[in-house]
Design a protein around this motif. Structure first.
Motif, PDB file in Angstrom:
ATOM      1  N   UNK A 410       1.258  -1.033  -0.193  1.00 26.62           N
ATOM      2  CA  UNK A 410       0.032   0.005  -0.017  1.00 26.62           C
ATOM      3  C   UNK A 410       0.387   1.148   0.131  1.00 26.62           C
ATOM      4  N   UNK A 411      -0.080   2.783  -0.739  1.00 25.01           N
ATOM      5  CA  UNK A 411       0.880   3.577  -0.640  1.00 25.01           C
ATOM      6  C   UNK A 411       1.018   4.751   0.683  1.00 25.01           C
ATOM      7  N   UNK A 412      -0.724   4.514   1.646  1.00 21.39           N
ATOM      8  CA  UNK A 412      -0.206   5.675   2.511  1.00 21.39           C
ATOM      9  C   UNK A 412      -0.829   5.109   3.796  1.00 21.39           C
ATOM     10  N   UNK A 413      -0.569   5.423   4.576  1.00 18.54           N
ATOM     11  CA  UNK A 413      -1.179   5.023   6.314  1.00 18.54           C
ATOM     12  C   UNK A 413      -1.487   6.279   6.712  1.00 18.54           C
ATOM     13  N   UNK A 414      -2.644   6.233   8.034  1.00 17.23           N
ATOM     14  CA  UNK A 414      -2.968   7.609   8.242  1.00 17.23           C
ATOM     15  C   UNK A 414      -3.449   7.620   9.681  1.00 17.23           C
ATOM     16  N   UNK A 415      -3.414   8.465  10.589  1.00 16.22           N
ATOM     17  CA  UNK A 415      -4.331   8.743  11.818  1.00 16.22           C
ATOM     18  C   UNK A 415      -5.054  10.001  12.304  1.00 16.22           C
ATOM     19  N   UNK A 416      -4.805  10.055  13.335  1.00 15.12           N
ATOM     20  CA  UNK A 416      -5.052  11.226  14.070  1.00 15.12           C
ATOM     21  C   UNK A 416      -5.206  11.090  15.135  1.00 15.12           C
ATOM     22  N   UNK A 417      -4.286  11.917  15.898  1.00 11.24           N
ATOM     23  CA  UNK A 417      -4.352  12.462  17.923  1.00 11.24           C
ATOM     24  C   UNK A 417      -5.411  11.659  18.454  1.00 11.24           C
ATOM     25  N   UNK A 418      -6.664  11.811  18.158  1.00  6.67           N
ATOM     26  CA  UNK A 418      -8.165  11.647  19.178  1.00  6.67           C
ATOM     27  C   UNK A 418      -8.605  10.745  18.157  1.00  6.67           C
ATOM     28  N   UNK A 419      -7.906   9.876  17.245  1.00 10.42           N
ATOM     29  CA  UNK A 419      -8.224   8.362  16.640  1.00 10.42           C
ATOM     30  C   UNK A 419      -7.441   7.049  17.868  1.00 10.42           C
ATOM     31  N   UNK A 420      -8.061   5.831  18.370  1.00  9.15           N
ATOM     32  CA  UNK A 420      -6.908   5.328  18.407  1.00  9.15           C
ATOM     33  C   UNK A 420      -6.182   4.043  17.528  1.00  9.15           C
ATOM     34  N   UNK A 421      -7.436   4.701  16.659  1.00  8.92           N
ATOM     35  CA  UNK A 421      -7.225   2.971  15.205  1.00  8.92           C
ATOM     36  C   UNK A 421      -5.973   3.461  13.924  1.00  8.92           C
ATOM     37  N   UNK A 422      -5.115   3.513  13.249  1.00  6.55           N
ATOM     38  CA  UNK A 422      -4.783   3.682  12.073  1.00  6.55           C
ATOM     39  C   UNK A 422      -4.819   2.930  10.701  1.00  6.55           C
ATOM     40  N   UNK A 423      -5.315   3.872   9.804  1.00  2.64           N
ATOM     41  CA  UNK A 423      -6.322   2.999   8.612  1.00  2.64           C
ATOM     42  C   UNK A 423      -4.665   3.042   7.490  1.00  2.64           C
ATOM     43  N   UNK A 477     -12.417   7.634 -11.885  1.00  2.00           N
ATOM     44  CA  UNK A 477     -12.731   8.660 -12.339  1.00  2.00           C
ATOM     45  C   UNK A 477     -14.249   8.970 -11.583  1.00  2.00           C
ATOM     46  N   UNK A 478     -15.259   8.471 -11.299  1.00  2.00           N
ATOM     47  CA  UNK A 478     -16.094   8.370 -11.772  1.00  2.00           C
ATOM     48  C   UNK A 478     -16.838   8.186  -9.631  1.00  2.00           C
ATOM     49  N   UNK A 479     -15.081   8.445  -8.988  1.00  2.06           N
ATOM     50  CA  UNK A 479     -14.919   8.058  -7.750  1.00  2.06           C
ATOM     51  C   UNK A 479     -16.029   8.886  -6.758  1.00  2.06           C
ATOM     52  N   UNK A 480     -15.430   9.054  -5.549  1.00  4.49           N
ATOM     53  CA  UNK A 480     -15.844  10.345  -4.144  1.00  4.49           C
ATOM     54  C   UNK A 480     -15.122  10.237  -3.283  1.00  4.49           C
ATOM     55  N   UNK A 481     -15.129  11.141  -2.638  1.00  2.00           N
ATOM     56  CA  UNK A 481     -14.414  10.674  -0.827  1.00  2.00           C
ATOM     57  C   UNK A 481     -15.657   9.629   0.079  1.00  2.00           C
ATOM     58  N   UNK A 482     -15.305   8.938   0.559  1.00  6.79           N
ATOM     59  CA  UNK A 482     -16.154   7.494   2.062  1.00  6.79           C
ATOM     60  C   UNK A 482     -15.539   8.556   2.729  1.00  6.79           C
ATOM     61  N   UNK A 483     -16.926   9.023   3.532  1.00  2.02           N
ATOM     62  CA  UNK A 483     -16.778   9.513   4.599  1.00  2.02           C
ATOM     63  C   UNK A 483     -16.938   8.406   5.737  1.00  2.02           C
ATOM     64  N   UNK A 484     -16.176   8.513   6.865  1.00  7.46           N
ATOM     65  CA  UNK A 484     -15.909   7.254   8.383  1.00  7.46           C
ATOM     66  C   UNK A 484     -16.599   7.942   9.076  1.00  7.46           C
ATOM     67  N   UNK A 485     -16.948   7.512   9.540  1.00  6.85           N
ATOM     68  CA  UNK A 485     -17.103   7.459  11.708  1.00  6.85           C
ATOM     69  C   UNK A 485     -15.659   7.231  12.003  1.00  6.85           C
ATOM     70  N   UNK A 486     -14.767   7.987  12.222  1.00  7.44           N
ATOM     71  CA  UNK A 486     -13.617   7.430  13.046  1.00  7.44           C
ATOM     72  C   UNK A 486     -13.553   6.227  13.851  1.00  7.44           C
ATOM     73  N   UNK A 487     -14.748   6.633  14.709  1.00 11.18           N
ATOM     74  CA  UNK A 487     -14.771   5.398  15.763  1.00 11.18           C
ATOM     75  C   UNK A 487     -15.941   4.496  15.998  1.00 11.18           C
ATOM     76  N   UNK A 488     -16.416   4.737  14.877  1.00  9.61           N
ATOM     77  CA  UNK A 488     -17.214   2.761  15.164  1.00  9.61           C
ATOM     78  C   UNK A 488     -17.304   2.702  13.344  1.00  9.61           C
ATOM     79  N   UNK A 489     -16.652   3.314  12.834  1.00 12.90           N
ATOM     80  CA  UNK A 489     -15.836   2.810  10.812  1.00 12.90           C
ATOM     81  C   UNK A 489     -16.856   2.335  10.695  1.00 12.90           C
ATOM     82  N   UNK A 490     -17.600   3.333  10.693  1.00 16.21           N
ATOM     83  CA  UNK A 490     -19.308   2.378   9.693  1.00 16.21           C
ATOM     84  C   UNK A 490     -19.443   4.004   8.829  1.00 16.21           C
ATOM     85  N   UNK A 491     -20.143   3.856   7.354  1.00 17.98           N
ATOM     86  CA  UNK A 491     -19.606   5.150   6.591  1.00 17.98           C
ATOM     87  C   UNK A 491     -20.904   5.734   7.384  1.00 17.98           C
ATOM     88  N   UNK A 492     -20.368   6.869   6.782  1.00 22.43           N
ATOM     89  CA  UNK A 492     -21.487   8.142   6.947  1.00 22.43           C
ATOM     90  C   UNK A 492     -22.072   8.865   5.387  1.00 22.43           C
TER      91      UNK A 492
END
Ligand code: DHE
Length: 518
Positions: A410-423, A477-492
């Motif tokens: 994979x190319x990218x790994x990301x997280x944030x101070x306010x989440x226990x998860x890394x993606x 090309x016909x893509x999107x930004x998929x927004x997730x709830x970072x705590x529940x990991x459900x799509x918003x």
């Protein structure tokens, strides 16, 4: 010679001449059909540059398809009805050959390419739109070469504008967040006023560029080039201050520049060279005292390793060139790999030498690494372009802690101070490019594998300023930004986009969040 033999030779000569006459003449075809947009020397114009260096990422059959059919959502027309297949084939082959004589791009060329909107000095000094400017996302859409600005609270697009062709690397922000600088692979830098939604200035820093960096004080912009082998330094309005030949001190060997990054706490740019075993540091602190040399002596460079100080190059000799690299929290060390892989070098930027070597299999993509606290220490975690693995390294002592298996490279790994998860994405995998692995930073164990669009590529995650939402690219090309709830990991929700290559949250970038790139 008999008459019959003379006649046969004459006929053969005629046939050869006819065949030669039918050989498509690629340079003439290019001049007639392509030069108006791509430039007589293939350096680019309205269309992108067509140099072998610019085409490294475009496979030859794909190039032929573009010549035949054109590029939808761009001004490139198809030539299938104007040119014979062998003419298209000849053009397709020719654009991959080097331009002779080799193209040059001098300081004068850089200066002549600059445009600047003088009226920008009078534009209002506050956002002309209603949203939290520190929770704004700048989204680079590679499908049709546009940029979208997304309100990170309402999760909606507030503006969209065309960009230069093929932006690469993260856009960089001025310290107050008003301006963003984009770099394109063809060497263009665009300065854009986010508060007034208008382009301020543009300049072509090189013919084939890697990335740009903006100094923490907002006064300088540095561009790293593959072609020519150079760095170009600008003021905040993209007026050239000076360029640097990327070469050894004796000038005998030159190099492509892998990347330049701002090292804010050091008030300097740090530069990796792809073909020369040196790491450069260029201070932009006007108070910079000439630093006393002598800590590192290298027989190749002699006593005068550098004349450091304001805007001068300070060289750290290495055993092998660095490609991708990454800083530790205090910006004391640069951790870098070469593309050959196998290990990472840890270079202390103050004492200017390698202080550790970390075994790292495959091809770690350190620029996409993140750091976080773990088990009473701080670790660096990096994805891998060749293997399905995330390497976790203890930054106190530089020892590997764990290899976390992912569905694919994979190319990218990301997280944030306010989440226990890394993606982590697996976008380099032919079979798992539609997956996102979420791991728990506390246990370093996988938590969930997300598959929001089976069979389609998902990649590059960035969090909202508060870390509540994770925005993922559906990289089509016909893509999107998929927004997730970072705590529940459900799509918003999904926000339609044209191949959203990368997204950058202003607040996270300016605060140098530990979970994102800087
Ligand atoms: Fe990138 C950042 C190098 C191919 C998308 N990429 C970077 C950076 C470097 C780099 C050094 C950090 C610069 C910065 O942000 O200032 N990239 C390379 C390569 O050497 C490589 C493997 C080969 C190449 O041809 O350059 C490469 N990169 C790609 C792609 O194929 C990607 C996936 C698609 C594309 O459009 O080019 C790609 N690179 C990106 C993105 C970033 C990036 C989206 C910024 C990531 C971030 O979040 O900051």
């Amino acid at each position: 010679m008999k008459w019959r033999e003379v006649w046969i030779l004459w006929m053969l000569g005629l046939t050869a001449a006819a065949a030669h006459a039918q050989q498509p003449d690629a340079p003439t075809l290019f001049a007639t059909h392509c030069a108006a947009c791509h430039g007589a020397q293939r350096l680019g114009g309205m269309g992108p540059a067509l140099l072998p260096q610019s085409l490294e990422r475009l496979r030859a059959p794909e190039a032929l398809k573009v010549i035949r059919e054109g590029r939808p959502a761009s001004q490139m027309p198809g030539f299938a009805d104007k040119l014979a297949p062998e003419q298209i084939a000849a053009l397709g082959a020719w654009i991959y050959t080097p331009v002779v004589p080799a193209p040059r791009w001098s300081d004068d060329d850089i200066r002549a390419s600059r445009t600047f909107d003088a009226a920008s000095r009078t534009w209002p000094a506050k956002p002309q739109w209603a949203a939290d400017p520190m929770n704004l996302f700048v989204v680079v859409e590679g499908g049709d070469h546009h940029v979208s600005l997304v309100d990170g609270d309402k999760l909606a697009v507030i503006h969209r504008f065309p960009s230069r062709f093929a932006l690469h690397g993260g856009p960089k922000f001025s310290p107050e967040g008003r301006y963003v600088y984009f770099g394109s692979r063809d060497g263009w830098i665009t300065k854009y006023d986010l508060w007034n939604l208008r382009v301020v200035a543009e300049v072509r820093a090189g013919l084939n560029m890697r990335n740009v960096a903006v100094s923490a004080d907002g006064r300088h912009v540095m561009a790293a080039n593959y072609l020519p082998h150079s760095l170009a330094l600008f003021d905040a309005d993209l007026d050239l201050v000076r360029s640097y030949a990327a070469a050894t001190l004796d000038g005998k060997q030159s190099s492509r520049v892998s990347a330049v990054y701002d090292a804010a706490p050091r008030n300097s740019f740090v530069v990796a060279l792809k073909d020369i075993p040196e790491l450069w540091e260029i201070s932009y602190d006007p108070r910079a005292e000439p630093i006393h040399d002598g800590l590192v002596h290298d027989h190749r460079l002699g006593e005068g390793i550098a004349k450091p100080g304001y805007l001068n190059v300070r060289r750290t000799p290495l055993d092998e060139p660095l490609d991708d690299f990454f800083f530790d929290g205090p910006y004391r060390h640069a951790i870098g790999t070469s593309r050959a892989g196998g290990e990472a070098q840890v270079v202390n930027l103050d004492i200017r030498r390698r202080v550790a070597t970390v075994p790292l299999a495959g091809m770690p993509h350190l620029g996409s690494g993140i750091t976080f606290a773990w088990n009473g220490t701080r670790v660096l975690a990096t994805p891998n372009l060749k293997d399905g693995v995330v390497s976790v390294i203890d930054m106190n002592g530089w020892k590997p802690v764990k290899q976390v298996a992912t569905p694919g490279p994979g190319f990218f790994m990301r997280s944030h101070e306010n989440t226990p998860y890394a993606w982590i994405d697996s976008m380099m995998s032919p079979t798992a490019r539609d997956t996102l692995l979420v791991i728990d930073k506390r246990t370093l164990e996988p938590v969930r594998t997300l598959r929001p669009a089976p069979g389609r590529t998902v990649a590059h995650v960035e969090f909202t300023r508060d870390g509540r939402h994770a925005l993922v690219s559906l990289w089509e090309n016909d893509g999107a930004l998929i927004v997730y709830d970072a705590a529940t990991l459900e799509e918003v929700k999904r926000i339609p986009m044209s191949k959203p290559v990368g997204k950058y949250n202003l607040g996270n970038k300016l605060a140098r969040s530990e979970g994102t790139s800087h």
